[in-house]
Design a protein around this motif. Structure first.
Motif, PDB file in Angstrom:
ATOM      1  N   VAL A   1       2.005  63.344   8.038  1.00 18.95           N
ATOM      2  CA  VAL A   1       0.623  63.030   8.410  1.00 18.95           C
ATOM      3  C   VAL A   1       0.017  62.060   7.404  1.00 18.95           C
ATOM      4  O   VAL A   1      -0.683  61.097   7.767  1.00 18.95           O
ATOM      5  N   GLY A   2       0.308  62.276   6.097  1.00 19.76           N
ATOM      6  CA  GLY A   2      -0.203  61.369   5.083  1.00 19.76           C
ATOM      7  C   GLY A   2       0.333  59.956   5.239  1.00 19.76           C
ATOM      8  O   GLY A   2      -0.402  58.977   5.087  1.00 19.76           O
TER       9      GLY A   2
ATOM     10  N   ALA B   1      -2.022  53.555   8.709  1.00 20.54           N
ATOM     11  CA  ALA B   1      -3.191  53.139   9.485  1.00 20.54           C
ATOM     12  C   ALA B   1      -4.245  52.455   8.621  1.00 20.54           C
ATOM     13  O   ALA B   1      -5.259  51.978   9.139  1.00 20.54           O
ATOM     14  N   GLY B   2      -4.025  52.406   7.284  1.00 22.70           N
ATOM     15  CA  GLY B   2      -4.955  51.702   6.413  1.00 22.70           C
ATOM     16  C   GLY B   2      -5.799  52.588   5.528  1.00 22.70           C
ATOM     17  O   GLY B   2      -6.620  52.088   4.751  1.00 22.70           O
TER      18      GLY B   2
END
Length: 469
Positions: free
Chosen positions: A199-200, A206-207
């Protein structure tokens, strides 16, 4: 992660089964060879013992009475042993005197003990699953006959091999079951940290450079998590620097600033630094008669040489001014020995120019020799952002810059001039010679000027450089 558990369990099962099968095959082959060797030794012993026991009856065969009863008893004793399927005693002519098969009595059979491959007088051979052993009956170097024994390897070897194979199969099943449960448990321990790490990574991709994953263990997964967090810190810091200094073209300044907070440095900071000016002497005259490409090539070659040595000493290249280079030491990151670094860089540059000129003279390839003049001064300057919002320079501004520039103008070709401020920090580490006081343009007070004694190329001067570093 359920798919990971299934895949990992299947992989564990496949690997364990492959390993178990391979070990079982190797163990079975080794055991079969060992058992067959044991049976062969047993057959040799039986044949040798039978041949020894048959000497007296065979000697009596040439006398007045018949030895058949004694020979039959010997045959019966050997034939009752496990795995023995045939026993025969032959006379010297190859006629069967006694056998476990009464129908063979009186037949003639081929002698085996005299075979060339017989070892120690005992011949061993294979006939299908049967092991044939023959030993000669000899008395006083006289051949009396031959003892022949046949053993069935299937009766002696196969039951043991099958039993052990069954035991290995049972052990393999237990190992596979334990391995599967251990694999499932191991994957279950990895699921949570890996899910959080995934998830990280997705958020970072994604920025979101602020995402962090708390490490929960000290194993490889924990190390990977900490490495991810360090990468996030570096990316966040780099993003800040790039946003603040993205309009600067000096990559070295950017790399230095990546390690520090840039908020206070955008407006400029006051700091003591050492300014270094290097000028290519009489470059205008050198470039006369050269085409533009050759001039640019020569200038780039010289700047490359000078820049590399400045950067090796961890200096900051401020700008290129015509045929001169301006650099400073001690900013943007503080350096306690900035004056020593500047003098070291200047000496290395002067020696590199000497080596270049010497190589050109030796090669005689038409290259253009150059000479330089160097000025160095230590003082307080403001290092920071100079320019507009659309274009700016990260540079040093102050009287110390002017003094270093004036010293460079005073320097003769091949000479390094330093101020007294530099001399106070560099003395003892380099040989400096006092040149007197000089009245510099734009200054009311004279400046005490010192020159750096370079010494011969590769000679004592190199030791002074070594002391600086």
């Amino acid at each position: 992660m359920g798919s990971l558990q299934v895949k990992f369990s299947a992989l564990v099962v496949a690997l364990l089964m492959t390993a178990c099968v391979a070990l079982a095959v190797l163990a079975t082959r080794h055991e079969r060879r060992a058992l067959e060797a044991e049976v062969e030794n047993r057959g040799r012993t039986l044949a040798s013992n039978l041949a020894g026991a048959a000497k007296e009856p065979l000697l009596d065969a040439g006398r007045a009475f018949s030895p058949e009863l004694s020979l039959d008893k010997l045959i019966q004793d050997v034939g009752d042993r496990d795995g023995v399927v045939a026993v025969r005693l032959l006379d010297r002519d190859g006629r069967v005197l006694a056998s476990t098969d009464p129908g063979q009595r009186g037949e003639r059979r081929e002698s085996l003990a005299g075979h060339p491959q017989a070892a120690d007088g005992v011949w061993v051979g294979r006939l299908g699953s049967r092991l044939q052993v023959a030993a000669p009956v000899i008395h006083s170097d006289v051949l009396l006959g031959e003892a022949q024994i046949e053993l069935d390897l299937r009766l002696l070897v196969d039951p043991v091999v099958v039993s052990n194979a069954q035991q290995l199969a049972a052990v393999a099943v237990v190992v596979v079951v334990i391995g599967v449960f251990a694999g499932i448990g191991f994957v279950a321990l990895l699921v949570g940290p890996l899910r959080r790490l995934r998830v990280g990574v997705e958020r970072l991709a994604a920025g979101d450079v602020t995402v962090r994953v708390p490490p929960t263990s000290g194993d490889e997964v924990g190390e990977l998590t900490r490495a991810f967090n360090e990468m996030g810190d570096a990316l966040e810091q780099k993003q800040k620097i790039q946003q603040a200094f993205g309009r600067y073209v000096d990559d070295y300044v950017l790399n230095q600033l990546l390690e520090n907070d840039t908020d206070e440095k955008q407006a400029g900071i006051e700091r003591e630094v050492t300014i270094l000016f290097v000028d290519i002497r009489q470059f205008t005259r050198l470039s006369e008669g050269m085409n533009a490409n050759d001039v640019v090539g020569l200038l780039n070659e010289c700047f490359q040489l000078i820049s590399d040595l400045i950067l090796e000493a961890e200096g900051t290249i401020d700008k290129f001014i015509g045929d001169s280079v301006m650099a400073y030491f001690g900013a943007p990151l503080p350096q306690a020995d900035h004056a020593l670094r500047a003098v070291t860089a200047a000496i290395e540059i002067a020696r590199a120019v000497e080596r270049r000129n010497a190589q050109l003279a030796a090669a005689e390839d038409g290259g253009v020799p150059i000479s330089i003049g160097v000025g160095i001064h230590t003082g307080i300057v403001v290092v920071g952002n100079i320019g507009s919002d659309r274009r700016a320079d990260f540079t040093a501004i102050g009287d110390a810059v002017n003094v270093a520039h004036r010293l460079e103008k005073l320097a003769r070709p091949g000479e390094i001039l330093v101020s007294e401020a530099v001399q106070r920090q560099a003395r003892g580490a380099a040989r400096l010679r006092f040149e007197g006081e000089r009245q510099l343009s734009g200054r009311e007070e004279p400046v005490h000027v010192y020159s750096v004694d370079l010494g011969p190329l590769g000679g004592a001067g190199a030791e002074g450089v070594a002391e600086l570093t």
